[in-house]
Motif scaffolding. Structure first.
Motif, PDB file in Angstrom:
ATOM      1  N   ARG A 211       0.881  -1.373  -0.185  1.00 25.67           N
ATOM      2  CA  ARG A 211       0.197  -0.192  -0.202  1.00 25.67           C
ATOM      3  C   ARG A 211       0.860   1.540   0.275  1.00 25.67           C
ATOM      4  NH1 ARG A 211      -5.099  -1.664   3.884  1.00 25.67           N
ATOM      5  NH2 ARG A 211      -5.667  -3.153   3.036  1.00 25.67           N
ATOM      6  N   LYS A 212       1.512   1.201   0.585  1.00 29.55           N
ATOM      7  CA  LYS A 212       2.321   2.152   0.790  1.00 29.55           C
ATOM      8  C   LYS A 212       3.720   2.859  -0.762  1.00 29.55           C
ATOM      9  CE  LYS A 212       3.935   2.471   5.487  1.00 29.55           C
ATOM     10  NZ  LYS A 212       4.920   2.454   6.288  1.00 29.55           N
ATOM     11  N   LEU A 213       3.751   1.263  -1.262  1.00 33.81           N
ATOM     12  CA  LEU A 213       4.540   1.463  -2.671  1.00 33.81           C
ATOM     13  C   LEU A 213       3.391   1.685  -3.934  1.00 33.81           C
ATOM     14  CD1 LEU A 213       7.046   1.204  -4.817  1.00 33.81           C
ATOM     15  CD2 LEU A 213       5.926  -1.264  -5.082  1.00 33.81           C
ATOM     16  N   ARG A 214       2.097   1.663  -3.722  1.00 27.39           N
ATOM     17  CA  ARG A 214       1.126   2.090  -4.290  1.00 27.39           C
ATOM     18  C   ARG A 214       1.004   3.612  -4.190  1.00 27.39           C
ATOM     19  NH1 ARG A 214      -1.946  -2.428  -1.927  1.00 27.39           N
ATOM     20  NH2 ARG A 214      -1.010  -3.799  -2.842  1.00 27.39           N
ATOM     21  N   LYS A 215       1.121   4.200  -2.920  1.00 29.47           N
ATOM     22  CA  LYS A 215       0.342   5.293  -2.337  1.00 29.47           C
ATOM     23  C   LYS A 215       1.605   5.491  -3.008  1.00 29.47           C
ATOM     24  CE  LYS A 215       0.288   8.333   1.627  1.00 29.47           C
ATOM     25  NZ  LYS A 215       1.339   9.502   1.370  1.00 29.47           N
ATOM     26  N   GLU A 216       2.588   5.651  -2.983  1.00 25.97           N
ATOM     27  CA  GLU A 216       3.672   6.606  -3.381  1.00 25.97           C
ATOM     28  C   GLU A 216       3.854   6.769  -4.908  1.00 25.97           C
ATOM     29  OE1 GLU A 216       7.873   7.464  -2.395  1.00 25.97           O
ATOM     30  OE2 GLU A 216       7.721   6.573  -0.311  1.00 25.97           O
ATOM     31  N   VAL A 217       3.525   5.622  -5.972  1.00 30.97           N
ATOM     32  CA  VAL A 217       3.549   5.322  -6.898  1.00 30.97           C
ATOM     33  C   VAL A 217       1.765   6.701  -7.931  1.00 30.97           C
ATOM     34  CG1 VAL A 217       3.102   3.879  -9.054  1.00 30.97           C
ATOM     35  CG2 VAL A 217       5.092   3.144  -7.300  1.00 30.97           C
ATOM     36  N   SER A 218       0.885   6.051  -7.244  1.00 29.77           N
ATOM     37  CA  SER A 218       0.072   6.307  -7.221  1.00 29.77           C
ATOM     38  C   SER A 218       0.537   8.537  -7.280  1.00 29.77           C
ATOM     39  CB  SER A 218      -1.344   6.494  -6.489  1.00 29.77           C
ATOM     40  OG  SER A 218      -0.781   7.063  -5.640  1.00 29.77           O
ATOM     41  N   GLU A 219       1.522   8.716  -6.531  1.00 21.95           N
ATOM     42  CA  GLU A 219       1.532  10.556  -6.568  1.00 21.95           C
ATOM     43  C   GLU A 219       2.786  10.803  -6.761  1.00 21.95           C
ATOM     44  OE1 GLU A 219       0.281   9.746  -1.618  1.00 21.95           O
ATOM     45  OE2 GLU A 219       2.206  10.646  -2.374  1.00 21.95           O
ATOM     46  N   LYS A 220       3.382   9.873  -8.009  1.00 18.62           N
ATOM     47  CA  LYS A 220       5.212  10.432  -8.414  1.00 18.62           C
ATOM     48  C   LYS A 220       4.786  10.508  -9.745  1.00 18.62           C
ATOM     49  CE  LYS A 220       7.628  11.502  -4.069  1.00 18.62           C
ATOM     50  NZ  LYS A 220       8.011  10.326  -3.033  1.00 18.62           N
ATOM     51  N   ILE A 221       4.191   8.485  -9.904  1.00 22.17           N
ATOM     52  CA  ILE A 221       4.779   8.549 -11.308  1.00 22.17           C
ATOM     53  C   ILE A 221       3.649   8.946 -11.858  1.00 22.17           C
ATOM     54  CG2 ILE A 221       4.994   6.742 -12.889  1.00 22.17           C
ATOM     55  CD1 ILE A 221       7.068   5.552 -10.302  1.00 22.17           C
TER      56      ILE A 221
ATOM     57  N   PHE B  43      10.542   4.686 -10.219  1.00 22.87           N
ATOM     58  CA  PHE B  43      10.210   4.018  -9.961  1.00 22.87           C
ATOM     59  C   PHE B  43      10.980   3.118  -8.905  1.00 22.87           C
ATOM     60  CE2 PHE B  43       8.574  -0.812  -9.677  1.00 22.87           C
ATOM     61  CZ  PHE B  43       7.936  -0.591  -9.479  1.00 22.87           C
ATOM     62  N   GLN B  44      12.456   3.313 -10.476  1.00 15.59           N
ATOM     63  CA  GLN B  44      13.592   1.947  -9.185  1.00 15.59           C
ATOM     64  C   GLN B  44      13.734   2.091  -7.966  1.00 15.59           C
ATOM     65  OE1 GLN B  44      13.704  -0.917 -10.714  1.00 15.59           O
ATOM     66  NE2 GLN B  44      14.373  -1.225  -8.592  1.00 15.59           N
ATOM     67  N   ALA B  45      14.317   3.763  -7.856  1.00 14.78           N
ATOM     68  CA  ALA B  45      14.153   4.429  -6.404  1.00 14.78           C
ATOM     69  C   ALA B  45      13.839   4.076  -5.350  1.00 14.78           C
ATOM     70  CB  ALA B  45      14.948   5.667  -6.953  1.00 14.78           C
ATOM     71  N   ILE B  46      11.682   4.452  -6.038  1.00 14.08           N
ATOM     72  CA  ILE B  46      10.926   4.374  -4.622  1.00 14.08           C
ATOM     73  C   ILE B  46      10.964   3.340  -4.808  1.00 14.08           C
ATOM     74  CG2 ILE B  46       8.501   4.178  -4.790  1.00 14.08           C
ATOM     75  CD1 ILE B  46       8.252   6.714  -6.794  1.00 14.08           C
ATOM     76  N   TYR B  47      10.904   2.168  -5.308  1.00 11.92           N
ATOM     77  CA  TYR B  47      10.816   1.156  -5.187  1.00 11.92           C
ATOM     78  C   TYR B  47      11.857   0.276  -3.842  1.00 11.92           C
ATOM     79  CZ  TYR B  47      10.609  -4.168  -5.945  1.00 11.92           C
ATOM     80  OH  TYR B  47      10.014  -5.666  -5.481  1.00 11.92           O
ATOM     81  N   ASN B  48      13.115   0.817  -4.086  1.00 14.24           N
ATOM     82  CA  ASN B  48      14.122   0.029  -3.373  1.00 14.24           C
ATOM     83  C   ASN B  48      14.059   0.308  -2.555  1.00 14.24           C
ATOM     84  OD1 ASN B  48      15.507  -1.277  -5.602  1.00 14.24           O
ATOM     85  ND2 ASN B  48      16.613  -0.016  -6.752  1.00 14.24           N
ATOM     86  N   ARG B  49      13.756   2.017  -1.843  1.00 13.99           N
ATOM     87  CA  ARG B  49      13.858   2.349  -0.491  1.00 13.99           C
ATOM     88  C   ARG B  49      12.660   1.621   0.203  1.00 13.99           C
ATOM     89  NH1 ARG B  49      10.053   6.062   1.172  1.00 13.99           N
ATOM     90  NH2 ARG B  49      10.167   6.580  -1.282  1.00 13.99           N
ATOM     91  N   ILE B  50      11.415   2.208  -0.695  1.00 11.98           N
ATOM     92  CA  ILE B  50      10.277   1.064   0.209  1.00 11.98           C
ATOM     93  C   ILE B  50      10.669  -0.352   0.618  1.00 11.98           C
ATOM     94  CG2 ILE B  50       7.787   0.048  -0.197  1.00 11.98           C
ATOM     95  CD1 ILE B  50       7.307   2.756  -0.570  1.00 11.98           C
ATOM     96  N   LEU B  51      10.846  -1.067  -0.505  1.00 17.64           N
ATOM     97  CA  LEU B  51      11.922  -2.519  -0.330  1.00 17.64           C
ATOM     98  C   LEU B  51      12.596  -2.704   0.937  1.00 17.64           C
ATOM     99  CD1 LEU B  51      12.151  -5.746  -0.695  1.00 17.64           C
ATOM    100  CD2 LEU B  51      14.080  -5.036  -2.644  1.00 17.64           C
ATOM    101  N   ARG B  52      13.626  -1.693   1.212  1.00 22.03           N
ATOM    102  CA  ARG B  52      14.251  -1.652   2.638  1.00 22.03           C
ATOM    103  C   ARG B  52      13.655  -1.774   3.202  1.00 22.03           C
ATOM    104  NH1 ARG B  52      17.864   1.132  -1.334  1.00 22.03           N
ATOM    105  NH2 ARG B  52      16.812   3.381  -0.016  1.00 22.03           N
ATOM    106  N   GLU B  53      13.028  -1.047   3.706  1.00 16.92           N
ATOM    107  CA  GLU B  53      11.916   0.099   4.717  1.00 16.92           C
ATOM    108  C   GLU B  53      10.902  -1.768   5.238  1.00 16.92           C
ATOM    109  OE1 GLU B  53       9.699   3.021   3.692  1.00 16.92           O
ATOM    110  OE2 GLU B  53      11.440   4.064   3.481  1.00 16.92           O
ATOM    111  N   TYR B  54      10.314  -2.096   4.074  1.00 20.08           N
ATOM    112  CA  TYR B  54       9.882  -3.802   4.077  1.00 20.08           C
ATOM    113  C   TYR B  54      10.574  -4.364   4.551  1.00 20.08           C
ATOM    114  CZ  TYR B  54       7.892  -7.837   3.142  1.00 20.08           C
ATOM    115  OH  TYR B  54       7.617  -9.296   2.671  1.00 20.08           O
ATOM    116  N   GLN B  55      11.823  -4.581   4.283  1.00 14.98           N
ATOM    117  CA  GLN B  55      12.427  -5.725   5.285  1.00 14.98           C
ATOM    118  C   GLN B  55      13.352  -5.437   6.658  1.00 14.98           C
ATOM    119  OE1 GLN B  55      15.944  -5.945   2.146  1.00 14.98           O
ATOM    120  NE2 GLN B  55      14.856  -7.381   0.757  1.00 14.98           N
ATOM    121  N   ASN B  56      13.664  -4.296   6.698  1.00 13.33           N
ATOM    122  CA  ASN B  56      13.215  -3.789   8.176  1.00 13.33           C
ATOM    123  C   ASN B  56      12.681  -4.137   9.304  1.00 13.33           C
ATOM    124  OD1 ASN B  56      16.378  -2.891   7.380  1.00 13.33           O
ATOM    125  ND2 ASN B  56      15.484  -0.858   6.786  1.00 13.33           N
TER     126      ASN B  56
END
Length: 178
Positions: A107-117, A127-140
């Motif tokens: 949902r966080k990824l969908r939110k950012e994608v809908s706002e910025k892309i 996209f790749q930078a947003i994805y990678n950042r949210i992926l790191r947050e998710y893993q953490n």
């Protein structure tokens, strides 16, 4: 000319296993954990949930044209494992919360994608930078969840995380998949 591109993220990138798409009305059960292999070593591991998200997009060759992006939260049955001698409903709830956390970050990824892309050019640029950042947050978050609850053993921390996860699902409810 339009092309369809598909990319997937799963904790261990399994593309062809049996998958469950996250749905608030459908909960995991022990029969969903089909792997015979323990993907996480350690004596205190009773079960392992392989989940994450998958995304696909339709993008025009015109960089200014709108882009369509779909993001789904998935549970991979063939990569999820259980120790049949030690499972119980409490452990299943802990594993369900891992899947729910994946939905929160979808949902966080969908939110950012809908706002910025909005266009193909935006996708290529952001996209790749947003994805990678949210992926790191998710893993953490997943790591902290298991660490602080000691894989669900610390009931007080598990209850706290249950509340946090429910609140986050509610906070981002307008970004659940349609």
């Amino acid at each position: 000319m339009k092309g369809i591109f598909v990319a997937c993220f799963l904790v261990s990138n399994a593309l062809f296993g049996q998958k469950i798409i996250w749905n608030e009305n459908v909960k995991l059960n022990w029969s969903n954990f089909k792997s015979k292999v323990n993907h996480r070593s350690g004596g205190n591991v009773v079960a392992y949930t392989n989940c994450g998200w998958a995304y696909s997009y339709v993008k025009s060759s015109n960089p200014k044209a709108p882009i369509e992006i779909e993001i789904q939260t998935v549970f991979n049955e063939d990569k999820s494992w259980k120790d049949t001698k030690r499972i119980n409903d409490y452990v299943l709830l802990h594993e369900q919360k891992h899947f729910d956390v994946a939905e929160v970050f979808s949902r966080k990824l969908r939110k950012e994608v809908s706002e910025k892309i909005k266009t193909g050019a935006d996708f290529d640029k952001y996209f790749q930078a947003i994805y990678n950042r949210i992926l790191r947050e998710y893993q953490n978050f997943q790591k902290a969840y298991d660490g602080e609850t000691r894989n669900g053993i610390v009931e007080e921390k598990q209850s706290e995380y249950n509340r946090i996860i429910a609140e986050e699902l509610e906070n981002y409810k307008s970004y659940k998949a349609s």
